[in-house]
Design an enzyme around this catalytic site. Structure first.
Site, mmCIF file in Angstrom:
data_model
loop_
_atom_site.group_PDB
_atom_site.id
_atom_site.type_symbol
_atom_site.label_atom_id
_atom_site.label_comp_id
_atom_site.label_asym_id
_atom_site.label_seq_id
_atom_site.Cartn_x
_atom_site.Cartn_y
_atom_site.Cartn_z
ATOM 1 N N ILE B 461 37.334 38.826 19.583
ATOM 2 C CA ILE B 461 38.379 37.977 18.739
ATOM 3 C C ILE B 461 39.814 38.543 18.973
ATOM 4 O O ILE B 461 40.452 38.058 18.110
ATOM 5 C CB ILE B 461 37.826 37.646 17.148
ATOM 6 C CG1 ILE B 461 37.718 39.114 16.579
ATOM 7 C CG2 ILE B 461 36.712 37.054 17.130
ATOM 8 C CD1 ILE B 461 37.728 39.137 15.125
ATOM 9 N N LYS B 672 34.413 54.973 15.858
ATOM 10 C CA LYS B 672 34.449 54.476 14.806
ATOM 11 C C LYS B 672 35.409 53.226 14.758
ATOM 12 O O LYS B 672 35.970 53.107 15.842
ATOM 13 C CB LYS B 672 34.591 55.149 13.427
ATOM 14 C CG LYS B 672 33.684 56.350 13.123
ATOM 15 C CD LYS B 672 34.059 57.164 12.081
ATOM 16 C CE LYS B 672 35.028 58.073 11.841
ATOM 17 N NZ LYS B 672 35.297 59.007 11.262
ATOM 18 N N VAL B 674 38.392 50.366 14.649
ATOM 19 C CA VAL B 674 39.857 50.207 14.260
ATOM 20 C C VAL B 674 40.428 49.029 13.720
ATOM 21 O O VAL B 674 41.836 49.168 13.721
ATOM 22 C CB VAL B 674 40.928 51.006 15.502
ATOM 23 C CG1 VAL B 674 40.275 52.507 15.996
ATOM 24 C CG2 VAL B 674 40.622 50.318 16.479
ATOM 25 N N GLU B 676 40.513 47.247 11.348
ATOM 26 C CA GLU B 676 41.023 47.179 9.794
ATOM 27 C C GLU B 676 41.764 48.405 9.406
ATOM 28 O O GLU B 676 42.450 48.285 8.451
ATOM 29 C CB GLU B 676 39.784 46.723 8.722
ATOM 30 C CG GLU B 676 39.440 45.100 9.371
ATOM 31 C CD GLU B 676 38.044 44.863 8.567
ATOM 32 O OE1 GLU B 676 38.022 43.985 7.821
ATOM 33 O OE2 GLU B 676 37.191 45.628 9.059
#
Lengths: 186, 715, 328
Positions: B461, B672, B674, B676
């Site tokens: 997205i 991990k 990123v 948000e």
């Protein structure tokens, strides 16, 4: 994907009782017969299938639909196609192809001037025109002395690009891309 | 390849306008146009609906209302909200403003829009509750909140800690309704043929979206295909199944022809969910040297009785700082509005806006530097879960951020620095963002023609997933990135966790990595255990029909890493603002963010996401607020002129730094999310900078000039 | 958008005749506001007469040393015109403070004056609005009115006029030239062109049915420093909370106000001529007494009372800028 026959009477761009309109889009001539309600944006997207021009708000508040009309950028959502009889229109598809990108398109890729890509065609067309507008000496809100020519500063570029909203907020990268192209010009 | 700052592989298509988003897809041939008519009231019922004029209008092929809408599954509140059914036109009841009351389908967009206005609708209005503050006395405590998290956590005695002080902060902060507003409005092109439904849907969640749509339409899931090859942003609002998808599908099935429906921008304000407005009370108590003795965070937010969604706002206060006495609680107030939904940084954005502004207030009262205050309350052990905080690099972020930003030049006294008519201030804040893991599968295949194809149903997205997937596969297979074809976001591909919660790219990357390892092993085995220098050549020789392998990771509930560690990402942001001493206009001058999210697969795309997130944070502090009319329950500023998001002129240079390292307790790749993290804390950095500039503390967000004017010094 | 028929006019006379011929007909120029409102069926013309090709797209000098601006001159071209930049800086400044580059490329001089309010209740067709549907009431009164009028409003309407350009034209004493359906022309002082809402907020200008704006004329230049200060929540592409148009002379550090008009305050550009003469030649103009006079009779709501101090402070800031002799 199987194909289906075009529904009878639904030839794109030919609507019964439509107003004949000649559009020159990306150096190709099209003769359309359009419901006069059709915006230039919808004529491009729904009738000519040039879907690179995006509908973000359909009310002149986001700039995703920006195209170049007779050399000047405009929101294609707030103008009727029939008002452009004989006009010369450039959309993002006319600027370059994935294989042969325009320098501005290339700079957007290089500087990651987009994420989702939906506002991107409008940003790119605006960016191309912004550099032209500065060169032509058109003043902006941040121009210093009105009687002097505007400079190609970051502040000028930001102000002039403000009609193109990017919700991914790629703004700093977009400015970097435009700066690179501007630098290459001067 | 992992760690290389390569440009997006979908870039050339996007910049040349050749990437086709949902409404633009030509796969199904010409489509009919559907246009939604929304309710003019927020609560009540339809007393009359007359579609005759609309049906008789030129080009109209169908008008759907509650009188003729096909049967659908009932609305149910599920804990797994992304796959909940969302029936449309299901009765005469109206429960929120703008709720669809009709879909008009016609040969052209212009015909459909005009005919939608011809549907005659009369209503009986019922009194509703639309104002959070006015109805705050209805607030109900919540046991369980979003993601199944506990609504309340309690350690020690916060009341006593506050009573003993000696230095305390007890303040109330309010945050407004906040909307995702992706640039691509929510759209669906539905193609029904031979008893099967294909939807080209603008969604962040392919598999749950498919399940939700199938259930809504009372269809077997295997008769539904979802395709979301390109999505023009989501930010949470495309996690859920919305009206445009259900209505397009209903109409396509009724007509046996493709139908496409897109929300107008104004409908994006009414028909997709909002981040609930909140009233937050933050209590802090500390010793004079700045050790926290108590941390309390109570949140009351808007919700909807039938479809509650309870943002995990106070959870930001559970793992960020040590303190012996702690209390976090969530309350909801049911209002007659659109159900709340996740908006980028759910929990963290509003929660940290309050908590990190309160920390700044505490620093000010203590006379301790805000960076130092945070360092003094750092912890390696999760203060509530009692397990290690893996990859905890908050202190590194604080020190590196302060150094890069030049924090030592901060005006020590509020309202003490002036340049011309500008008051200058610095502010900072910490960031924490929970790291999630959802069950995810991916496949990799070497086709007979030698193409290497990676597949996952996770959409890109704007997250860079196409590019990251290619990089991970290229590295794992020892191939150049150009040799890898990435196919995403079809429900015919292996099921991922979707593009939400910042875990799409990370989870998918790990699954792809495992799939590639499995593929290599399979080929090596077939080659008699001899590893090959020419993987593709060997595969083509040994598997003339092609060879495929899949990889998977389990959901976090089954992963011991998520029991043994408290999984988060961290960061800090530093902001310099200028406030016009005459008018109270606030302008961001510069910003530095330093973040730690494990290993970074692509520093270019990761930096972009972090930077975009930071701008979201800025916007939450200064700009964005959706207003509800308390009399009508209508969204008042429902367009992009009145709902103010930043434009180019608002955003200066932004420095976004990622401390790249391998977090061994996160997953195989040590990475991990990123997506948000950048929004976390950045709003508070700006809010604190405004205080530093002006000496005015605005606790009702966003900080607008009207709120600053009364406190501004005489120019 | 309701169906309509469309024709292109080649001359102004042809255009007014075409509109007079067809009930419900409207002129369309840039279309940047009209089409938006047509999509929402707030405007429902039955026939559009396209006036883009009337040849009214030149800026020319008048015999008395002023300028005559064709009604179809695009905002971009007007702001960029060297004569406007040199002699009517406040007009250039006001124009480029509004909208976006691409909108200014389409929007016309005449159309800008015909812009309708941005009141959100006017835009929401589910809400009562006397301007949109006379007699239904005003939802903004008692509603959210952060950016509504504080001056000249009525019980029927508290909407503001959104134009920046019109504020500068008001300061410059511009004249609007029109052509009536019978082909006759008239001149309307800009002060009289826009109306206050009264109990007929749906009637926004003094134009008669089918009357076409053909030009806007500016009197000879007055010299001085030209400033347009627009206050808004974001740095660009936003409507004004308050705007100040100032033409002033600065002598030995003292500001003599020549022309002063305000935007964002009322249903029309706001100018109180007496406030311009409050200080005698040689005195340094001070913001507060001027603001007191300008704001006399203000009727703010609880949401827009902030505009009272904002007007005062923005005026002070603008006078300061003038005092520093900045010619921006």
């Amino acid at each position: 994907m199987s194909s289906i026959a075009t529904h009878p009477g639904r030839q794109p761009g030919r609507q019964p009782g439509g107003v004949p309109t000649r559009l020159r889009v990306n150096n190709r001539d099209h003769v359309l017969e359009l419901d006069p309600r059709t915006t230039l944006l919808d004529a491009l997207r729904e009738h000519l299938h040039l879907t690179g021009t995006k509908k973000g708000c359909d009310q002149g508040q986001c700039g995703a639909c920006t195209v170049i009309v007779n050399g000047r950028r405009a929101n294609s959502c707030l103008t009727l196609a029939v008002m452009h009889d004989g006009d010369d229109i450039t959309t993002v598809e006319g600027l370059g192809t994935p294989e042969a990108l325009h320098p501005m398109q290339k700079a957007f890729v290089e500087h990651d001037g987009f994420q989702c890509g939906y506002c991107t065609p409008g940003q790119i067309l605006s960016a191309v025109c912004v550099l032209g507008e500065i060169e032509a000496g058109i003043p902006s809100h941040v121009t210093g002395a009105l009687t002097a020519a505007p400079t190609c500063s970051d502040a000028e570029i930001r102000e002039r690009m403000s009609g193109n909203i990017c919700r991914c907020a790629a703004y700093p990268n977009i400015i970097a891309a435009i700066r690179e192209v501007a630098g290459g010009r001067s | 390849m992992i760690g290389a700052a390569i440009s997006r592989i979908d870039g050339p298509l996007k910049v040349a306008g050749r990437a086709a988003y949902s409404y633009e897809r030509q796969d199904a041939g010409p489509a009919l146009y559907g246009f939604i008519r929304g309710a003019a009231i927020a609560k009540g019922r339809i007393t009359l609906i007359d579609a005759r004029d609309a049906e008789a209008a030129p080009g109209v092929t169908l008008v759907l209302t509650h009188l003729n809408a096909p049967p659908q599954a009932p609305l149910v509140a599920k804990p797994t909200i992304f796959d909940r059914p969302n029936p449309q036109l299901a009765g005469d009841g109206i429960s929120y403003y703008g709720q669809p009351v009709a879909l008009v389908v016609a040969e052209t967009f212009e015909q459909a829009r005009a005919a939608a206005a011809l549907v005659r609708v009369e209503y009986e209005r019922e009194p509703g509750a639309y104002d959070l503050a006015a109805h705050a006395d209805r607030a109900e405590p919540q046991e369980t909140i979003s993601l199944g998290l506990p609504g309340e956590t309690r350690f020690g005695d916060i009341d006593r800690a506050m009573a003993e002080g000696p230095v305390t902060v007890d303040e109330t902060y309010t945050t407004p309704y906040h909307l995702s507003q992706p640039m691509e409005p929510h759209a669906c092109l539905a193609d029904w043929r031979d008893g099967r439904l294909t939807v080209y849907l603008s969604t962040q969640m392919v598999a749950p979206g498919r399940a939700a749509l199938a259930e809504t339409l009372l269809l077997d899931e295997d008769r539904v295909t979802v395709d979301a090859a390109y999505v023009g942003g989501g930010f949470g609002s495309k996690l859920y199944l919305h009206a445009e998808a259900v209505l397009a599908a209903l109409a396509a099935r009724a007509l046996g022809r493709p139908v496409k429906v897109v929300l107008t921008r104004r409908q994006v304000f009414t028909l997709t969910g909002q981040r609930p407005a909140t009233i937050q009370r933050v209590r802090l108590s500390a010793t004079p040297d700045g050790r926290l003795t108590g941390l309390g965070h109570d949140v009351n937010m808007q919700s909807v009785a039938t479809l509650p969604w309870i943002e995990q706002t106070a959870t930001v206060s559970r793992s960020l700082y040590a303190a012996p006495n702690r209390l976090t609680r969530h309350y909801t107030t049911d209002l007659d509005l659109t159900p709340g939904e996740a908006v980028r940084g759910p929990g963290e954005l509003p929660g940290l806006l309050a908590l990190e502004t309160a920390m700044d207030e505490l620093a000010h009262r203590l006379g301790i530097d805000p960076v130092e205050l945070r360092l003094r309350n750092d912890t390696d052990i999760d203060p509530e879960l009692g397990v290690p905080l893996n990859g905890r690099r908050l202190a590194d972020c604080l020190r590196e951020g302060a150094r890069r930003f030049g924090w030592e030049r901060r005006p020590a006294e509020p309202a003490s620095r002036r340049e011309g008519s500008w008051l200058i201030g610095y502010g900072m804040a910490s960031a924490i963002r929970a790291h999630f893991q959802g069950a995810t599968e991916a496949s990799v295949r070497i086709a007979p023609d030698g193409r290497v194809v990676v597949r996952s149903d996770t959409p890109d997205i704007g997250t860079g997933t196409y590019t990251i997937a290619a990089q991970v596969a290229a590295e794992a297979l020892g191939l150049p990135v150009e040799a890898v074809t990435v196919e995403l976001a079809s429900s015919t591909y292996p099921k991922g966790g979707g593009a939400g919660g910042s875990y799409g790219a990370a989870n998918t990357a790990v699954a792809i990595h495992r799939a590639c390892r499995a593929l290599r092993e399979r080929i090596a085995q077939a080659a008699g255990g001899v590893p090959s220098n020419d993987l593709v050549g060997t595969a083509r020789r040994l598997f003339p029909e092609g060879v495929e392998a899949t990889g998977a990771i389990v959901g976090q509930a089954e992963d011991p890493n998520f029991r043994n560690y408290s999984q988060n990402t961290y960061g800090t942001s530093f902001a310099e603002v200028a406030v016009d001493v005459h008018t109270g206009e606030v302008r961001l001058r510069r910003m530095t963010g330093v973040f730690a999210a494990g290993r970074i697969v692509n520093p270019k795309t990761a930096r972009s996401q972090i930077m975009g997130g930071m701008i979201w944070g800025v916007s939450s502090a200064l700009h964005e607020a959706a207003h509800v009319d308390p009399r009508y329950g209508s969204w008042v500023n429902g367009d992009l002129a009145e709902y103010v998001v930043p434009v180019h002129a608002d955003i200066p240079e932004i420095e976004a730094i990622l401390l790249d390292d391998h977090d061994e307790h996160a997953n195989d790749l040590g990475m991990k999310g990123v997506g948000e993290l950048g929004v976390c804390g950045t709003g508070a950095a700006v809010s604190n900078a405004v205080f530093n500039a002006t000496g005015i503390r605005v606790r009702d967000f966003p900080i607008t000039l009207a709120k600053l004017l009364p406190g501004l010094p005489a120019p | 958008m309701r169906a309509f028929t469309y024709e292109r006019a080649e001359t102004a006379a042809e255009a007014v005749a075409a509109v007079a011929r067809t009930p419900g007909a409207r002129f369309i120029a840039g279309g940047t506001n009209l089409l938006d409102l047509m999509k929402l069926e707030i405007e429902t013309p039955t026939h559009l007469v396209d006036v883009n090709r009337l040849g009214l797209d030149h800026v020319e000098e008048t015999g008395d040393g002023g300028l005559r601006i064709g009604a179809l001159v695009r905002n971009t071209d007007l702001a960029a015109d060297p004569r406007v930049r040199r002699d009517y800086g406040v007009l250039s400044r006001a124009i480029v403070a509004g909208a976006s580059g691409q909108l200014r490329n389409r929007a016309t001089t005449g159309g800008n004056l015909m812009q309708r309010t941005r009141c959100p209740y006017f835009y929401d067709t589910a809400m009562p609005c006397n301007k949109r549907e006379p007699g239904t009431g005003c939802a903004a009164l008692g509603g959210l009115s952060h950016n509504h009028a504080i001056l000249g409003s009525s019980e029927a309407c508290i909407a503001t006029h959104p134009s920046d350009m019109a504020v500068a034209l008001r300061a410059l004493d511009a004249t609007v030239e029109t052509m009536a359906p019978d082909g006759s022309g008239r001149s309307i002082a800009i002060a009289d062109f826009h109306r206050l809402p009264g109990d007929t907020p749906h009637i926004e200008t003094v134009l008669g049915p089918g009357e076409l704006i053909t030009a806007v004329t500016l009197p000879p230049p007055r010299g001085g420093i030209h400033l347009y200060r627009k206050v808004r929540e974001r740095a660009s592409y936003a409507f004004a909370n308050v705007a100040v148009a100032l033409v002033a002379k600065v002598r030995s550090g003292r500001v003599v106000v020549d022309r002063l008009a305000f935007g964002g305050l009322a249903h029309k550009p706001w100018r109180v001529e007496a406030a311009e003469r409050l200080f005698a030649e040689g005195e340094d103009a001070a913001a507060d007494p001027i603001a007191d006079l300008v704001l006399a009779g203000a009727r703010p709501t609880e949401h827009n009372a902030y505009k009272l101090p904002l007007v005062r402070r923005t005026l002070a800031a603008t006078l300061d800028t003038a005092r520093q002799g900045e010619t921006s």
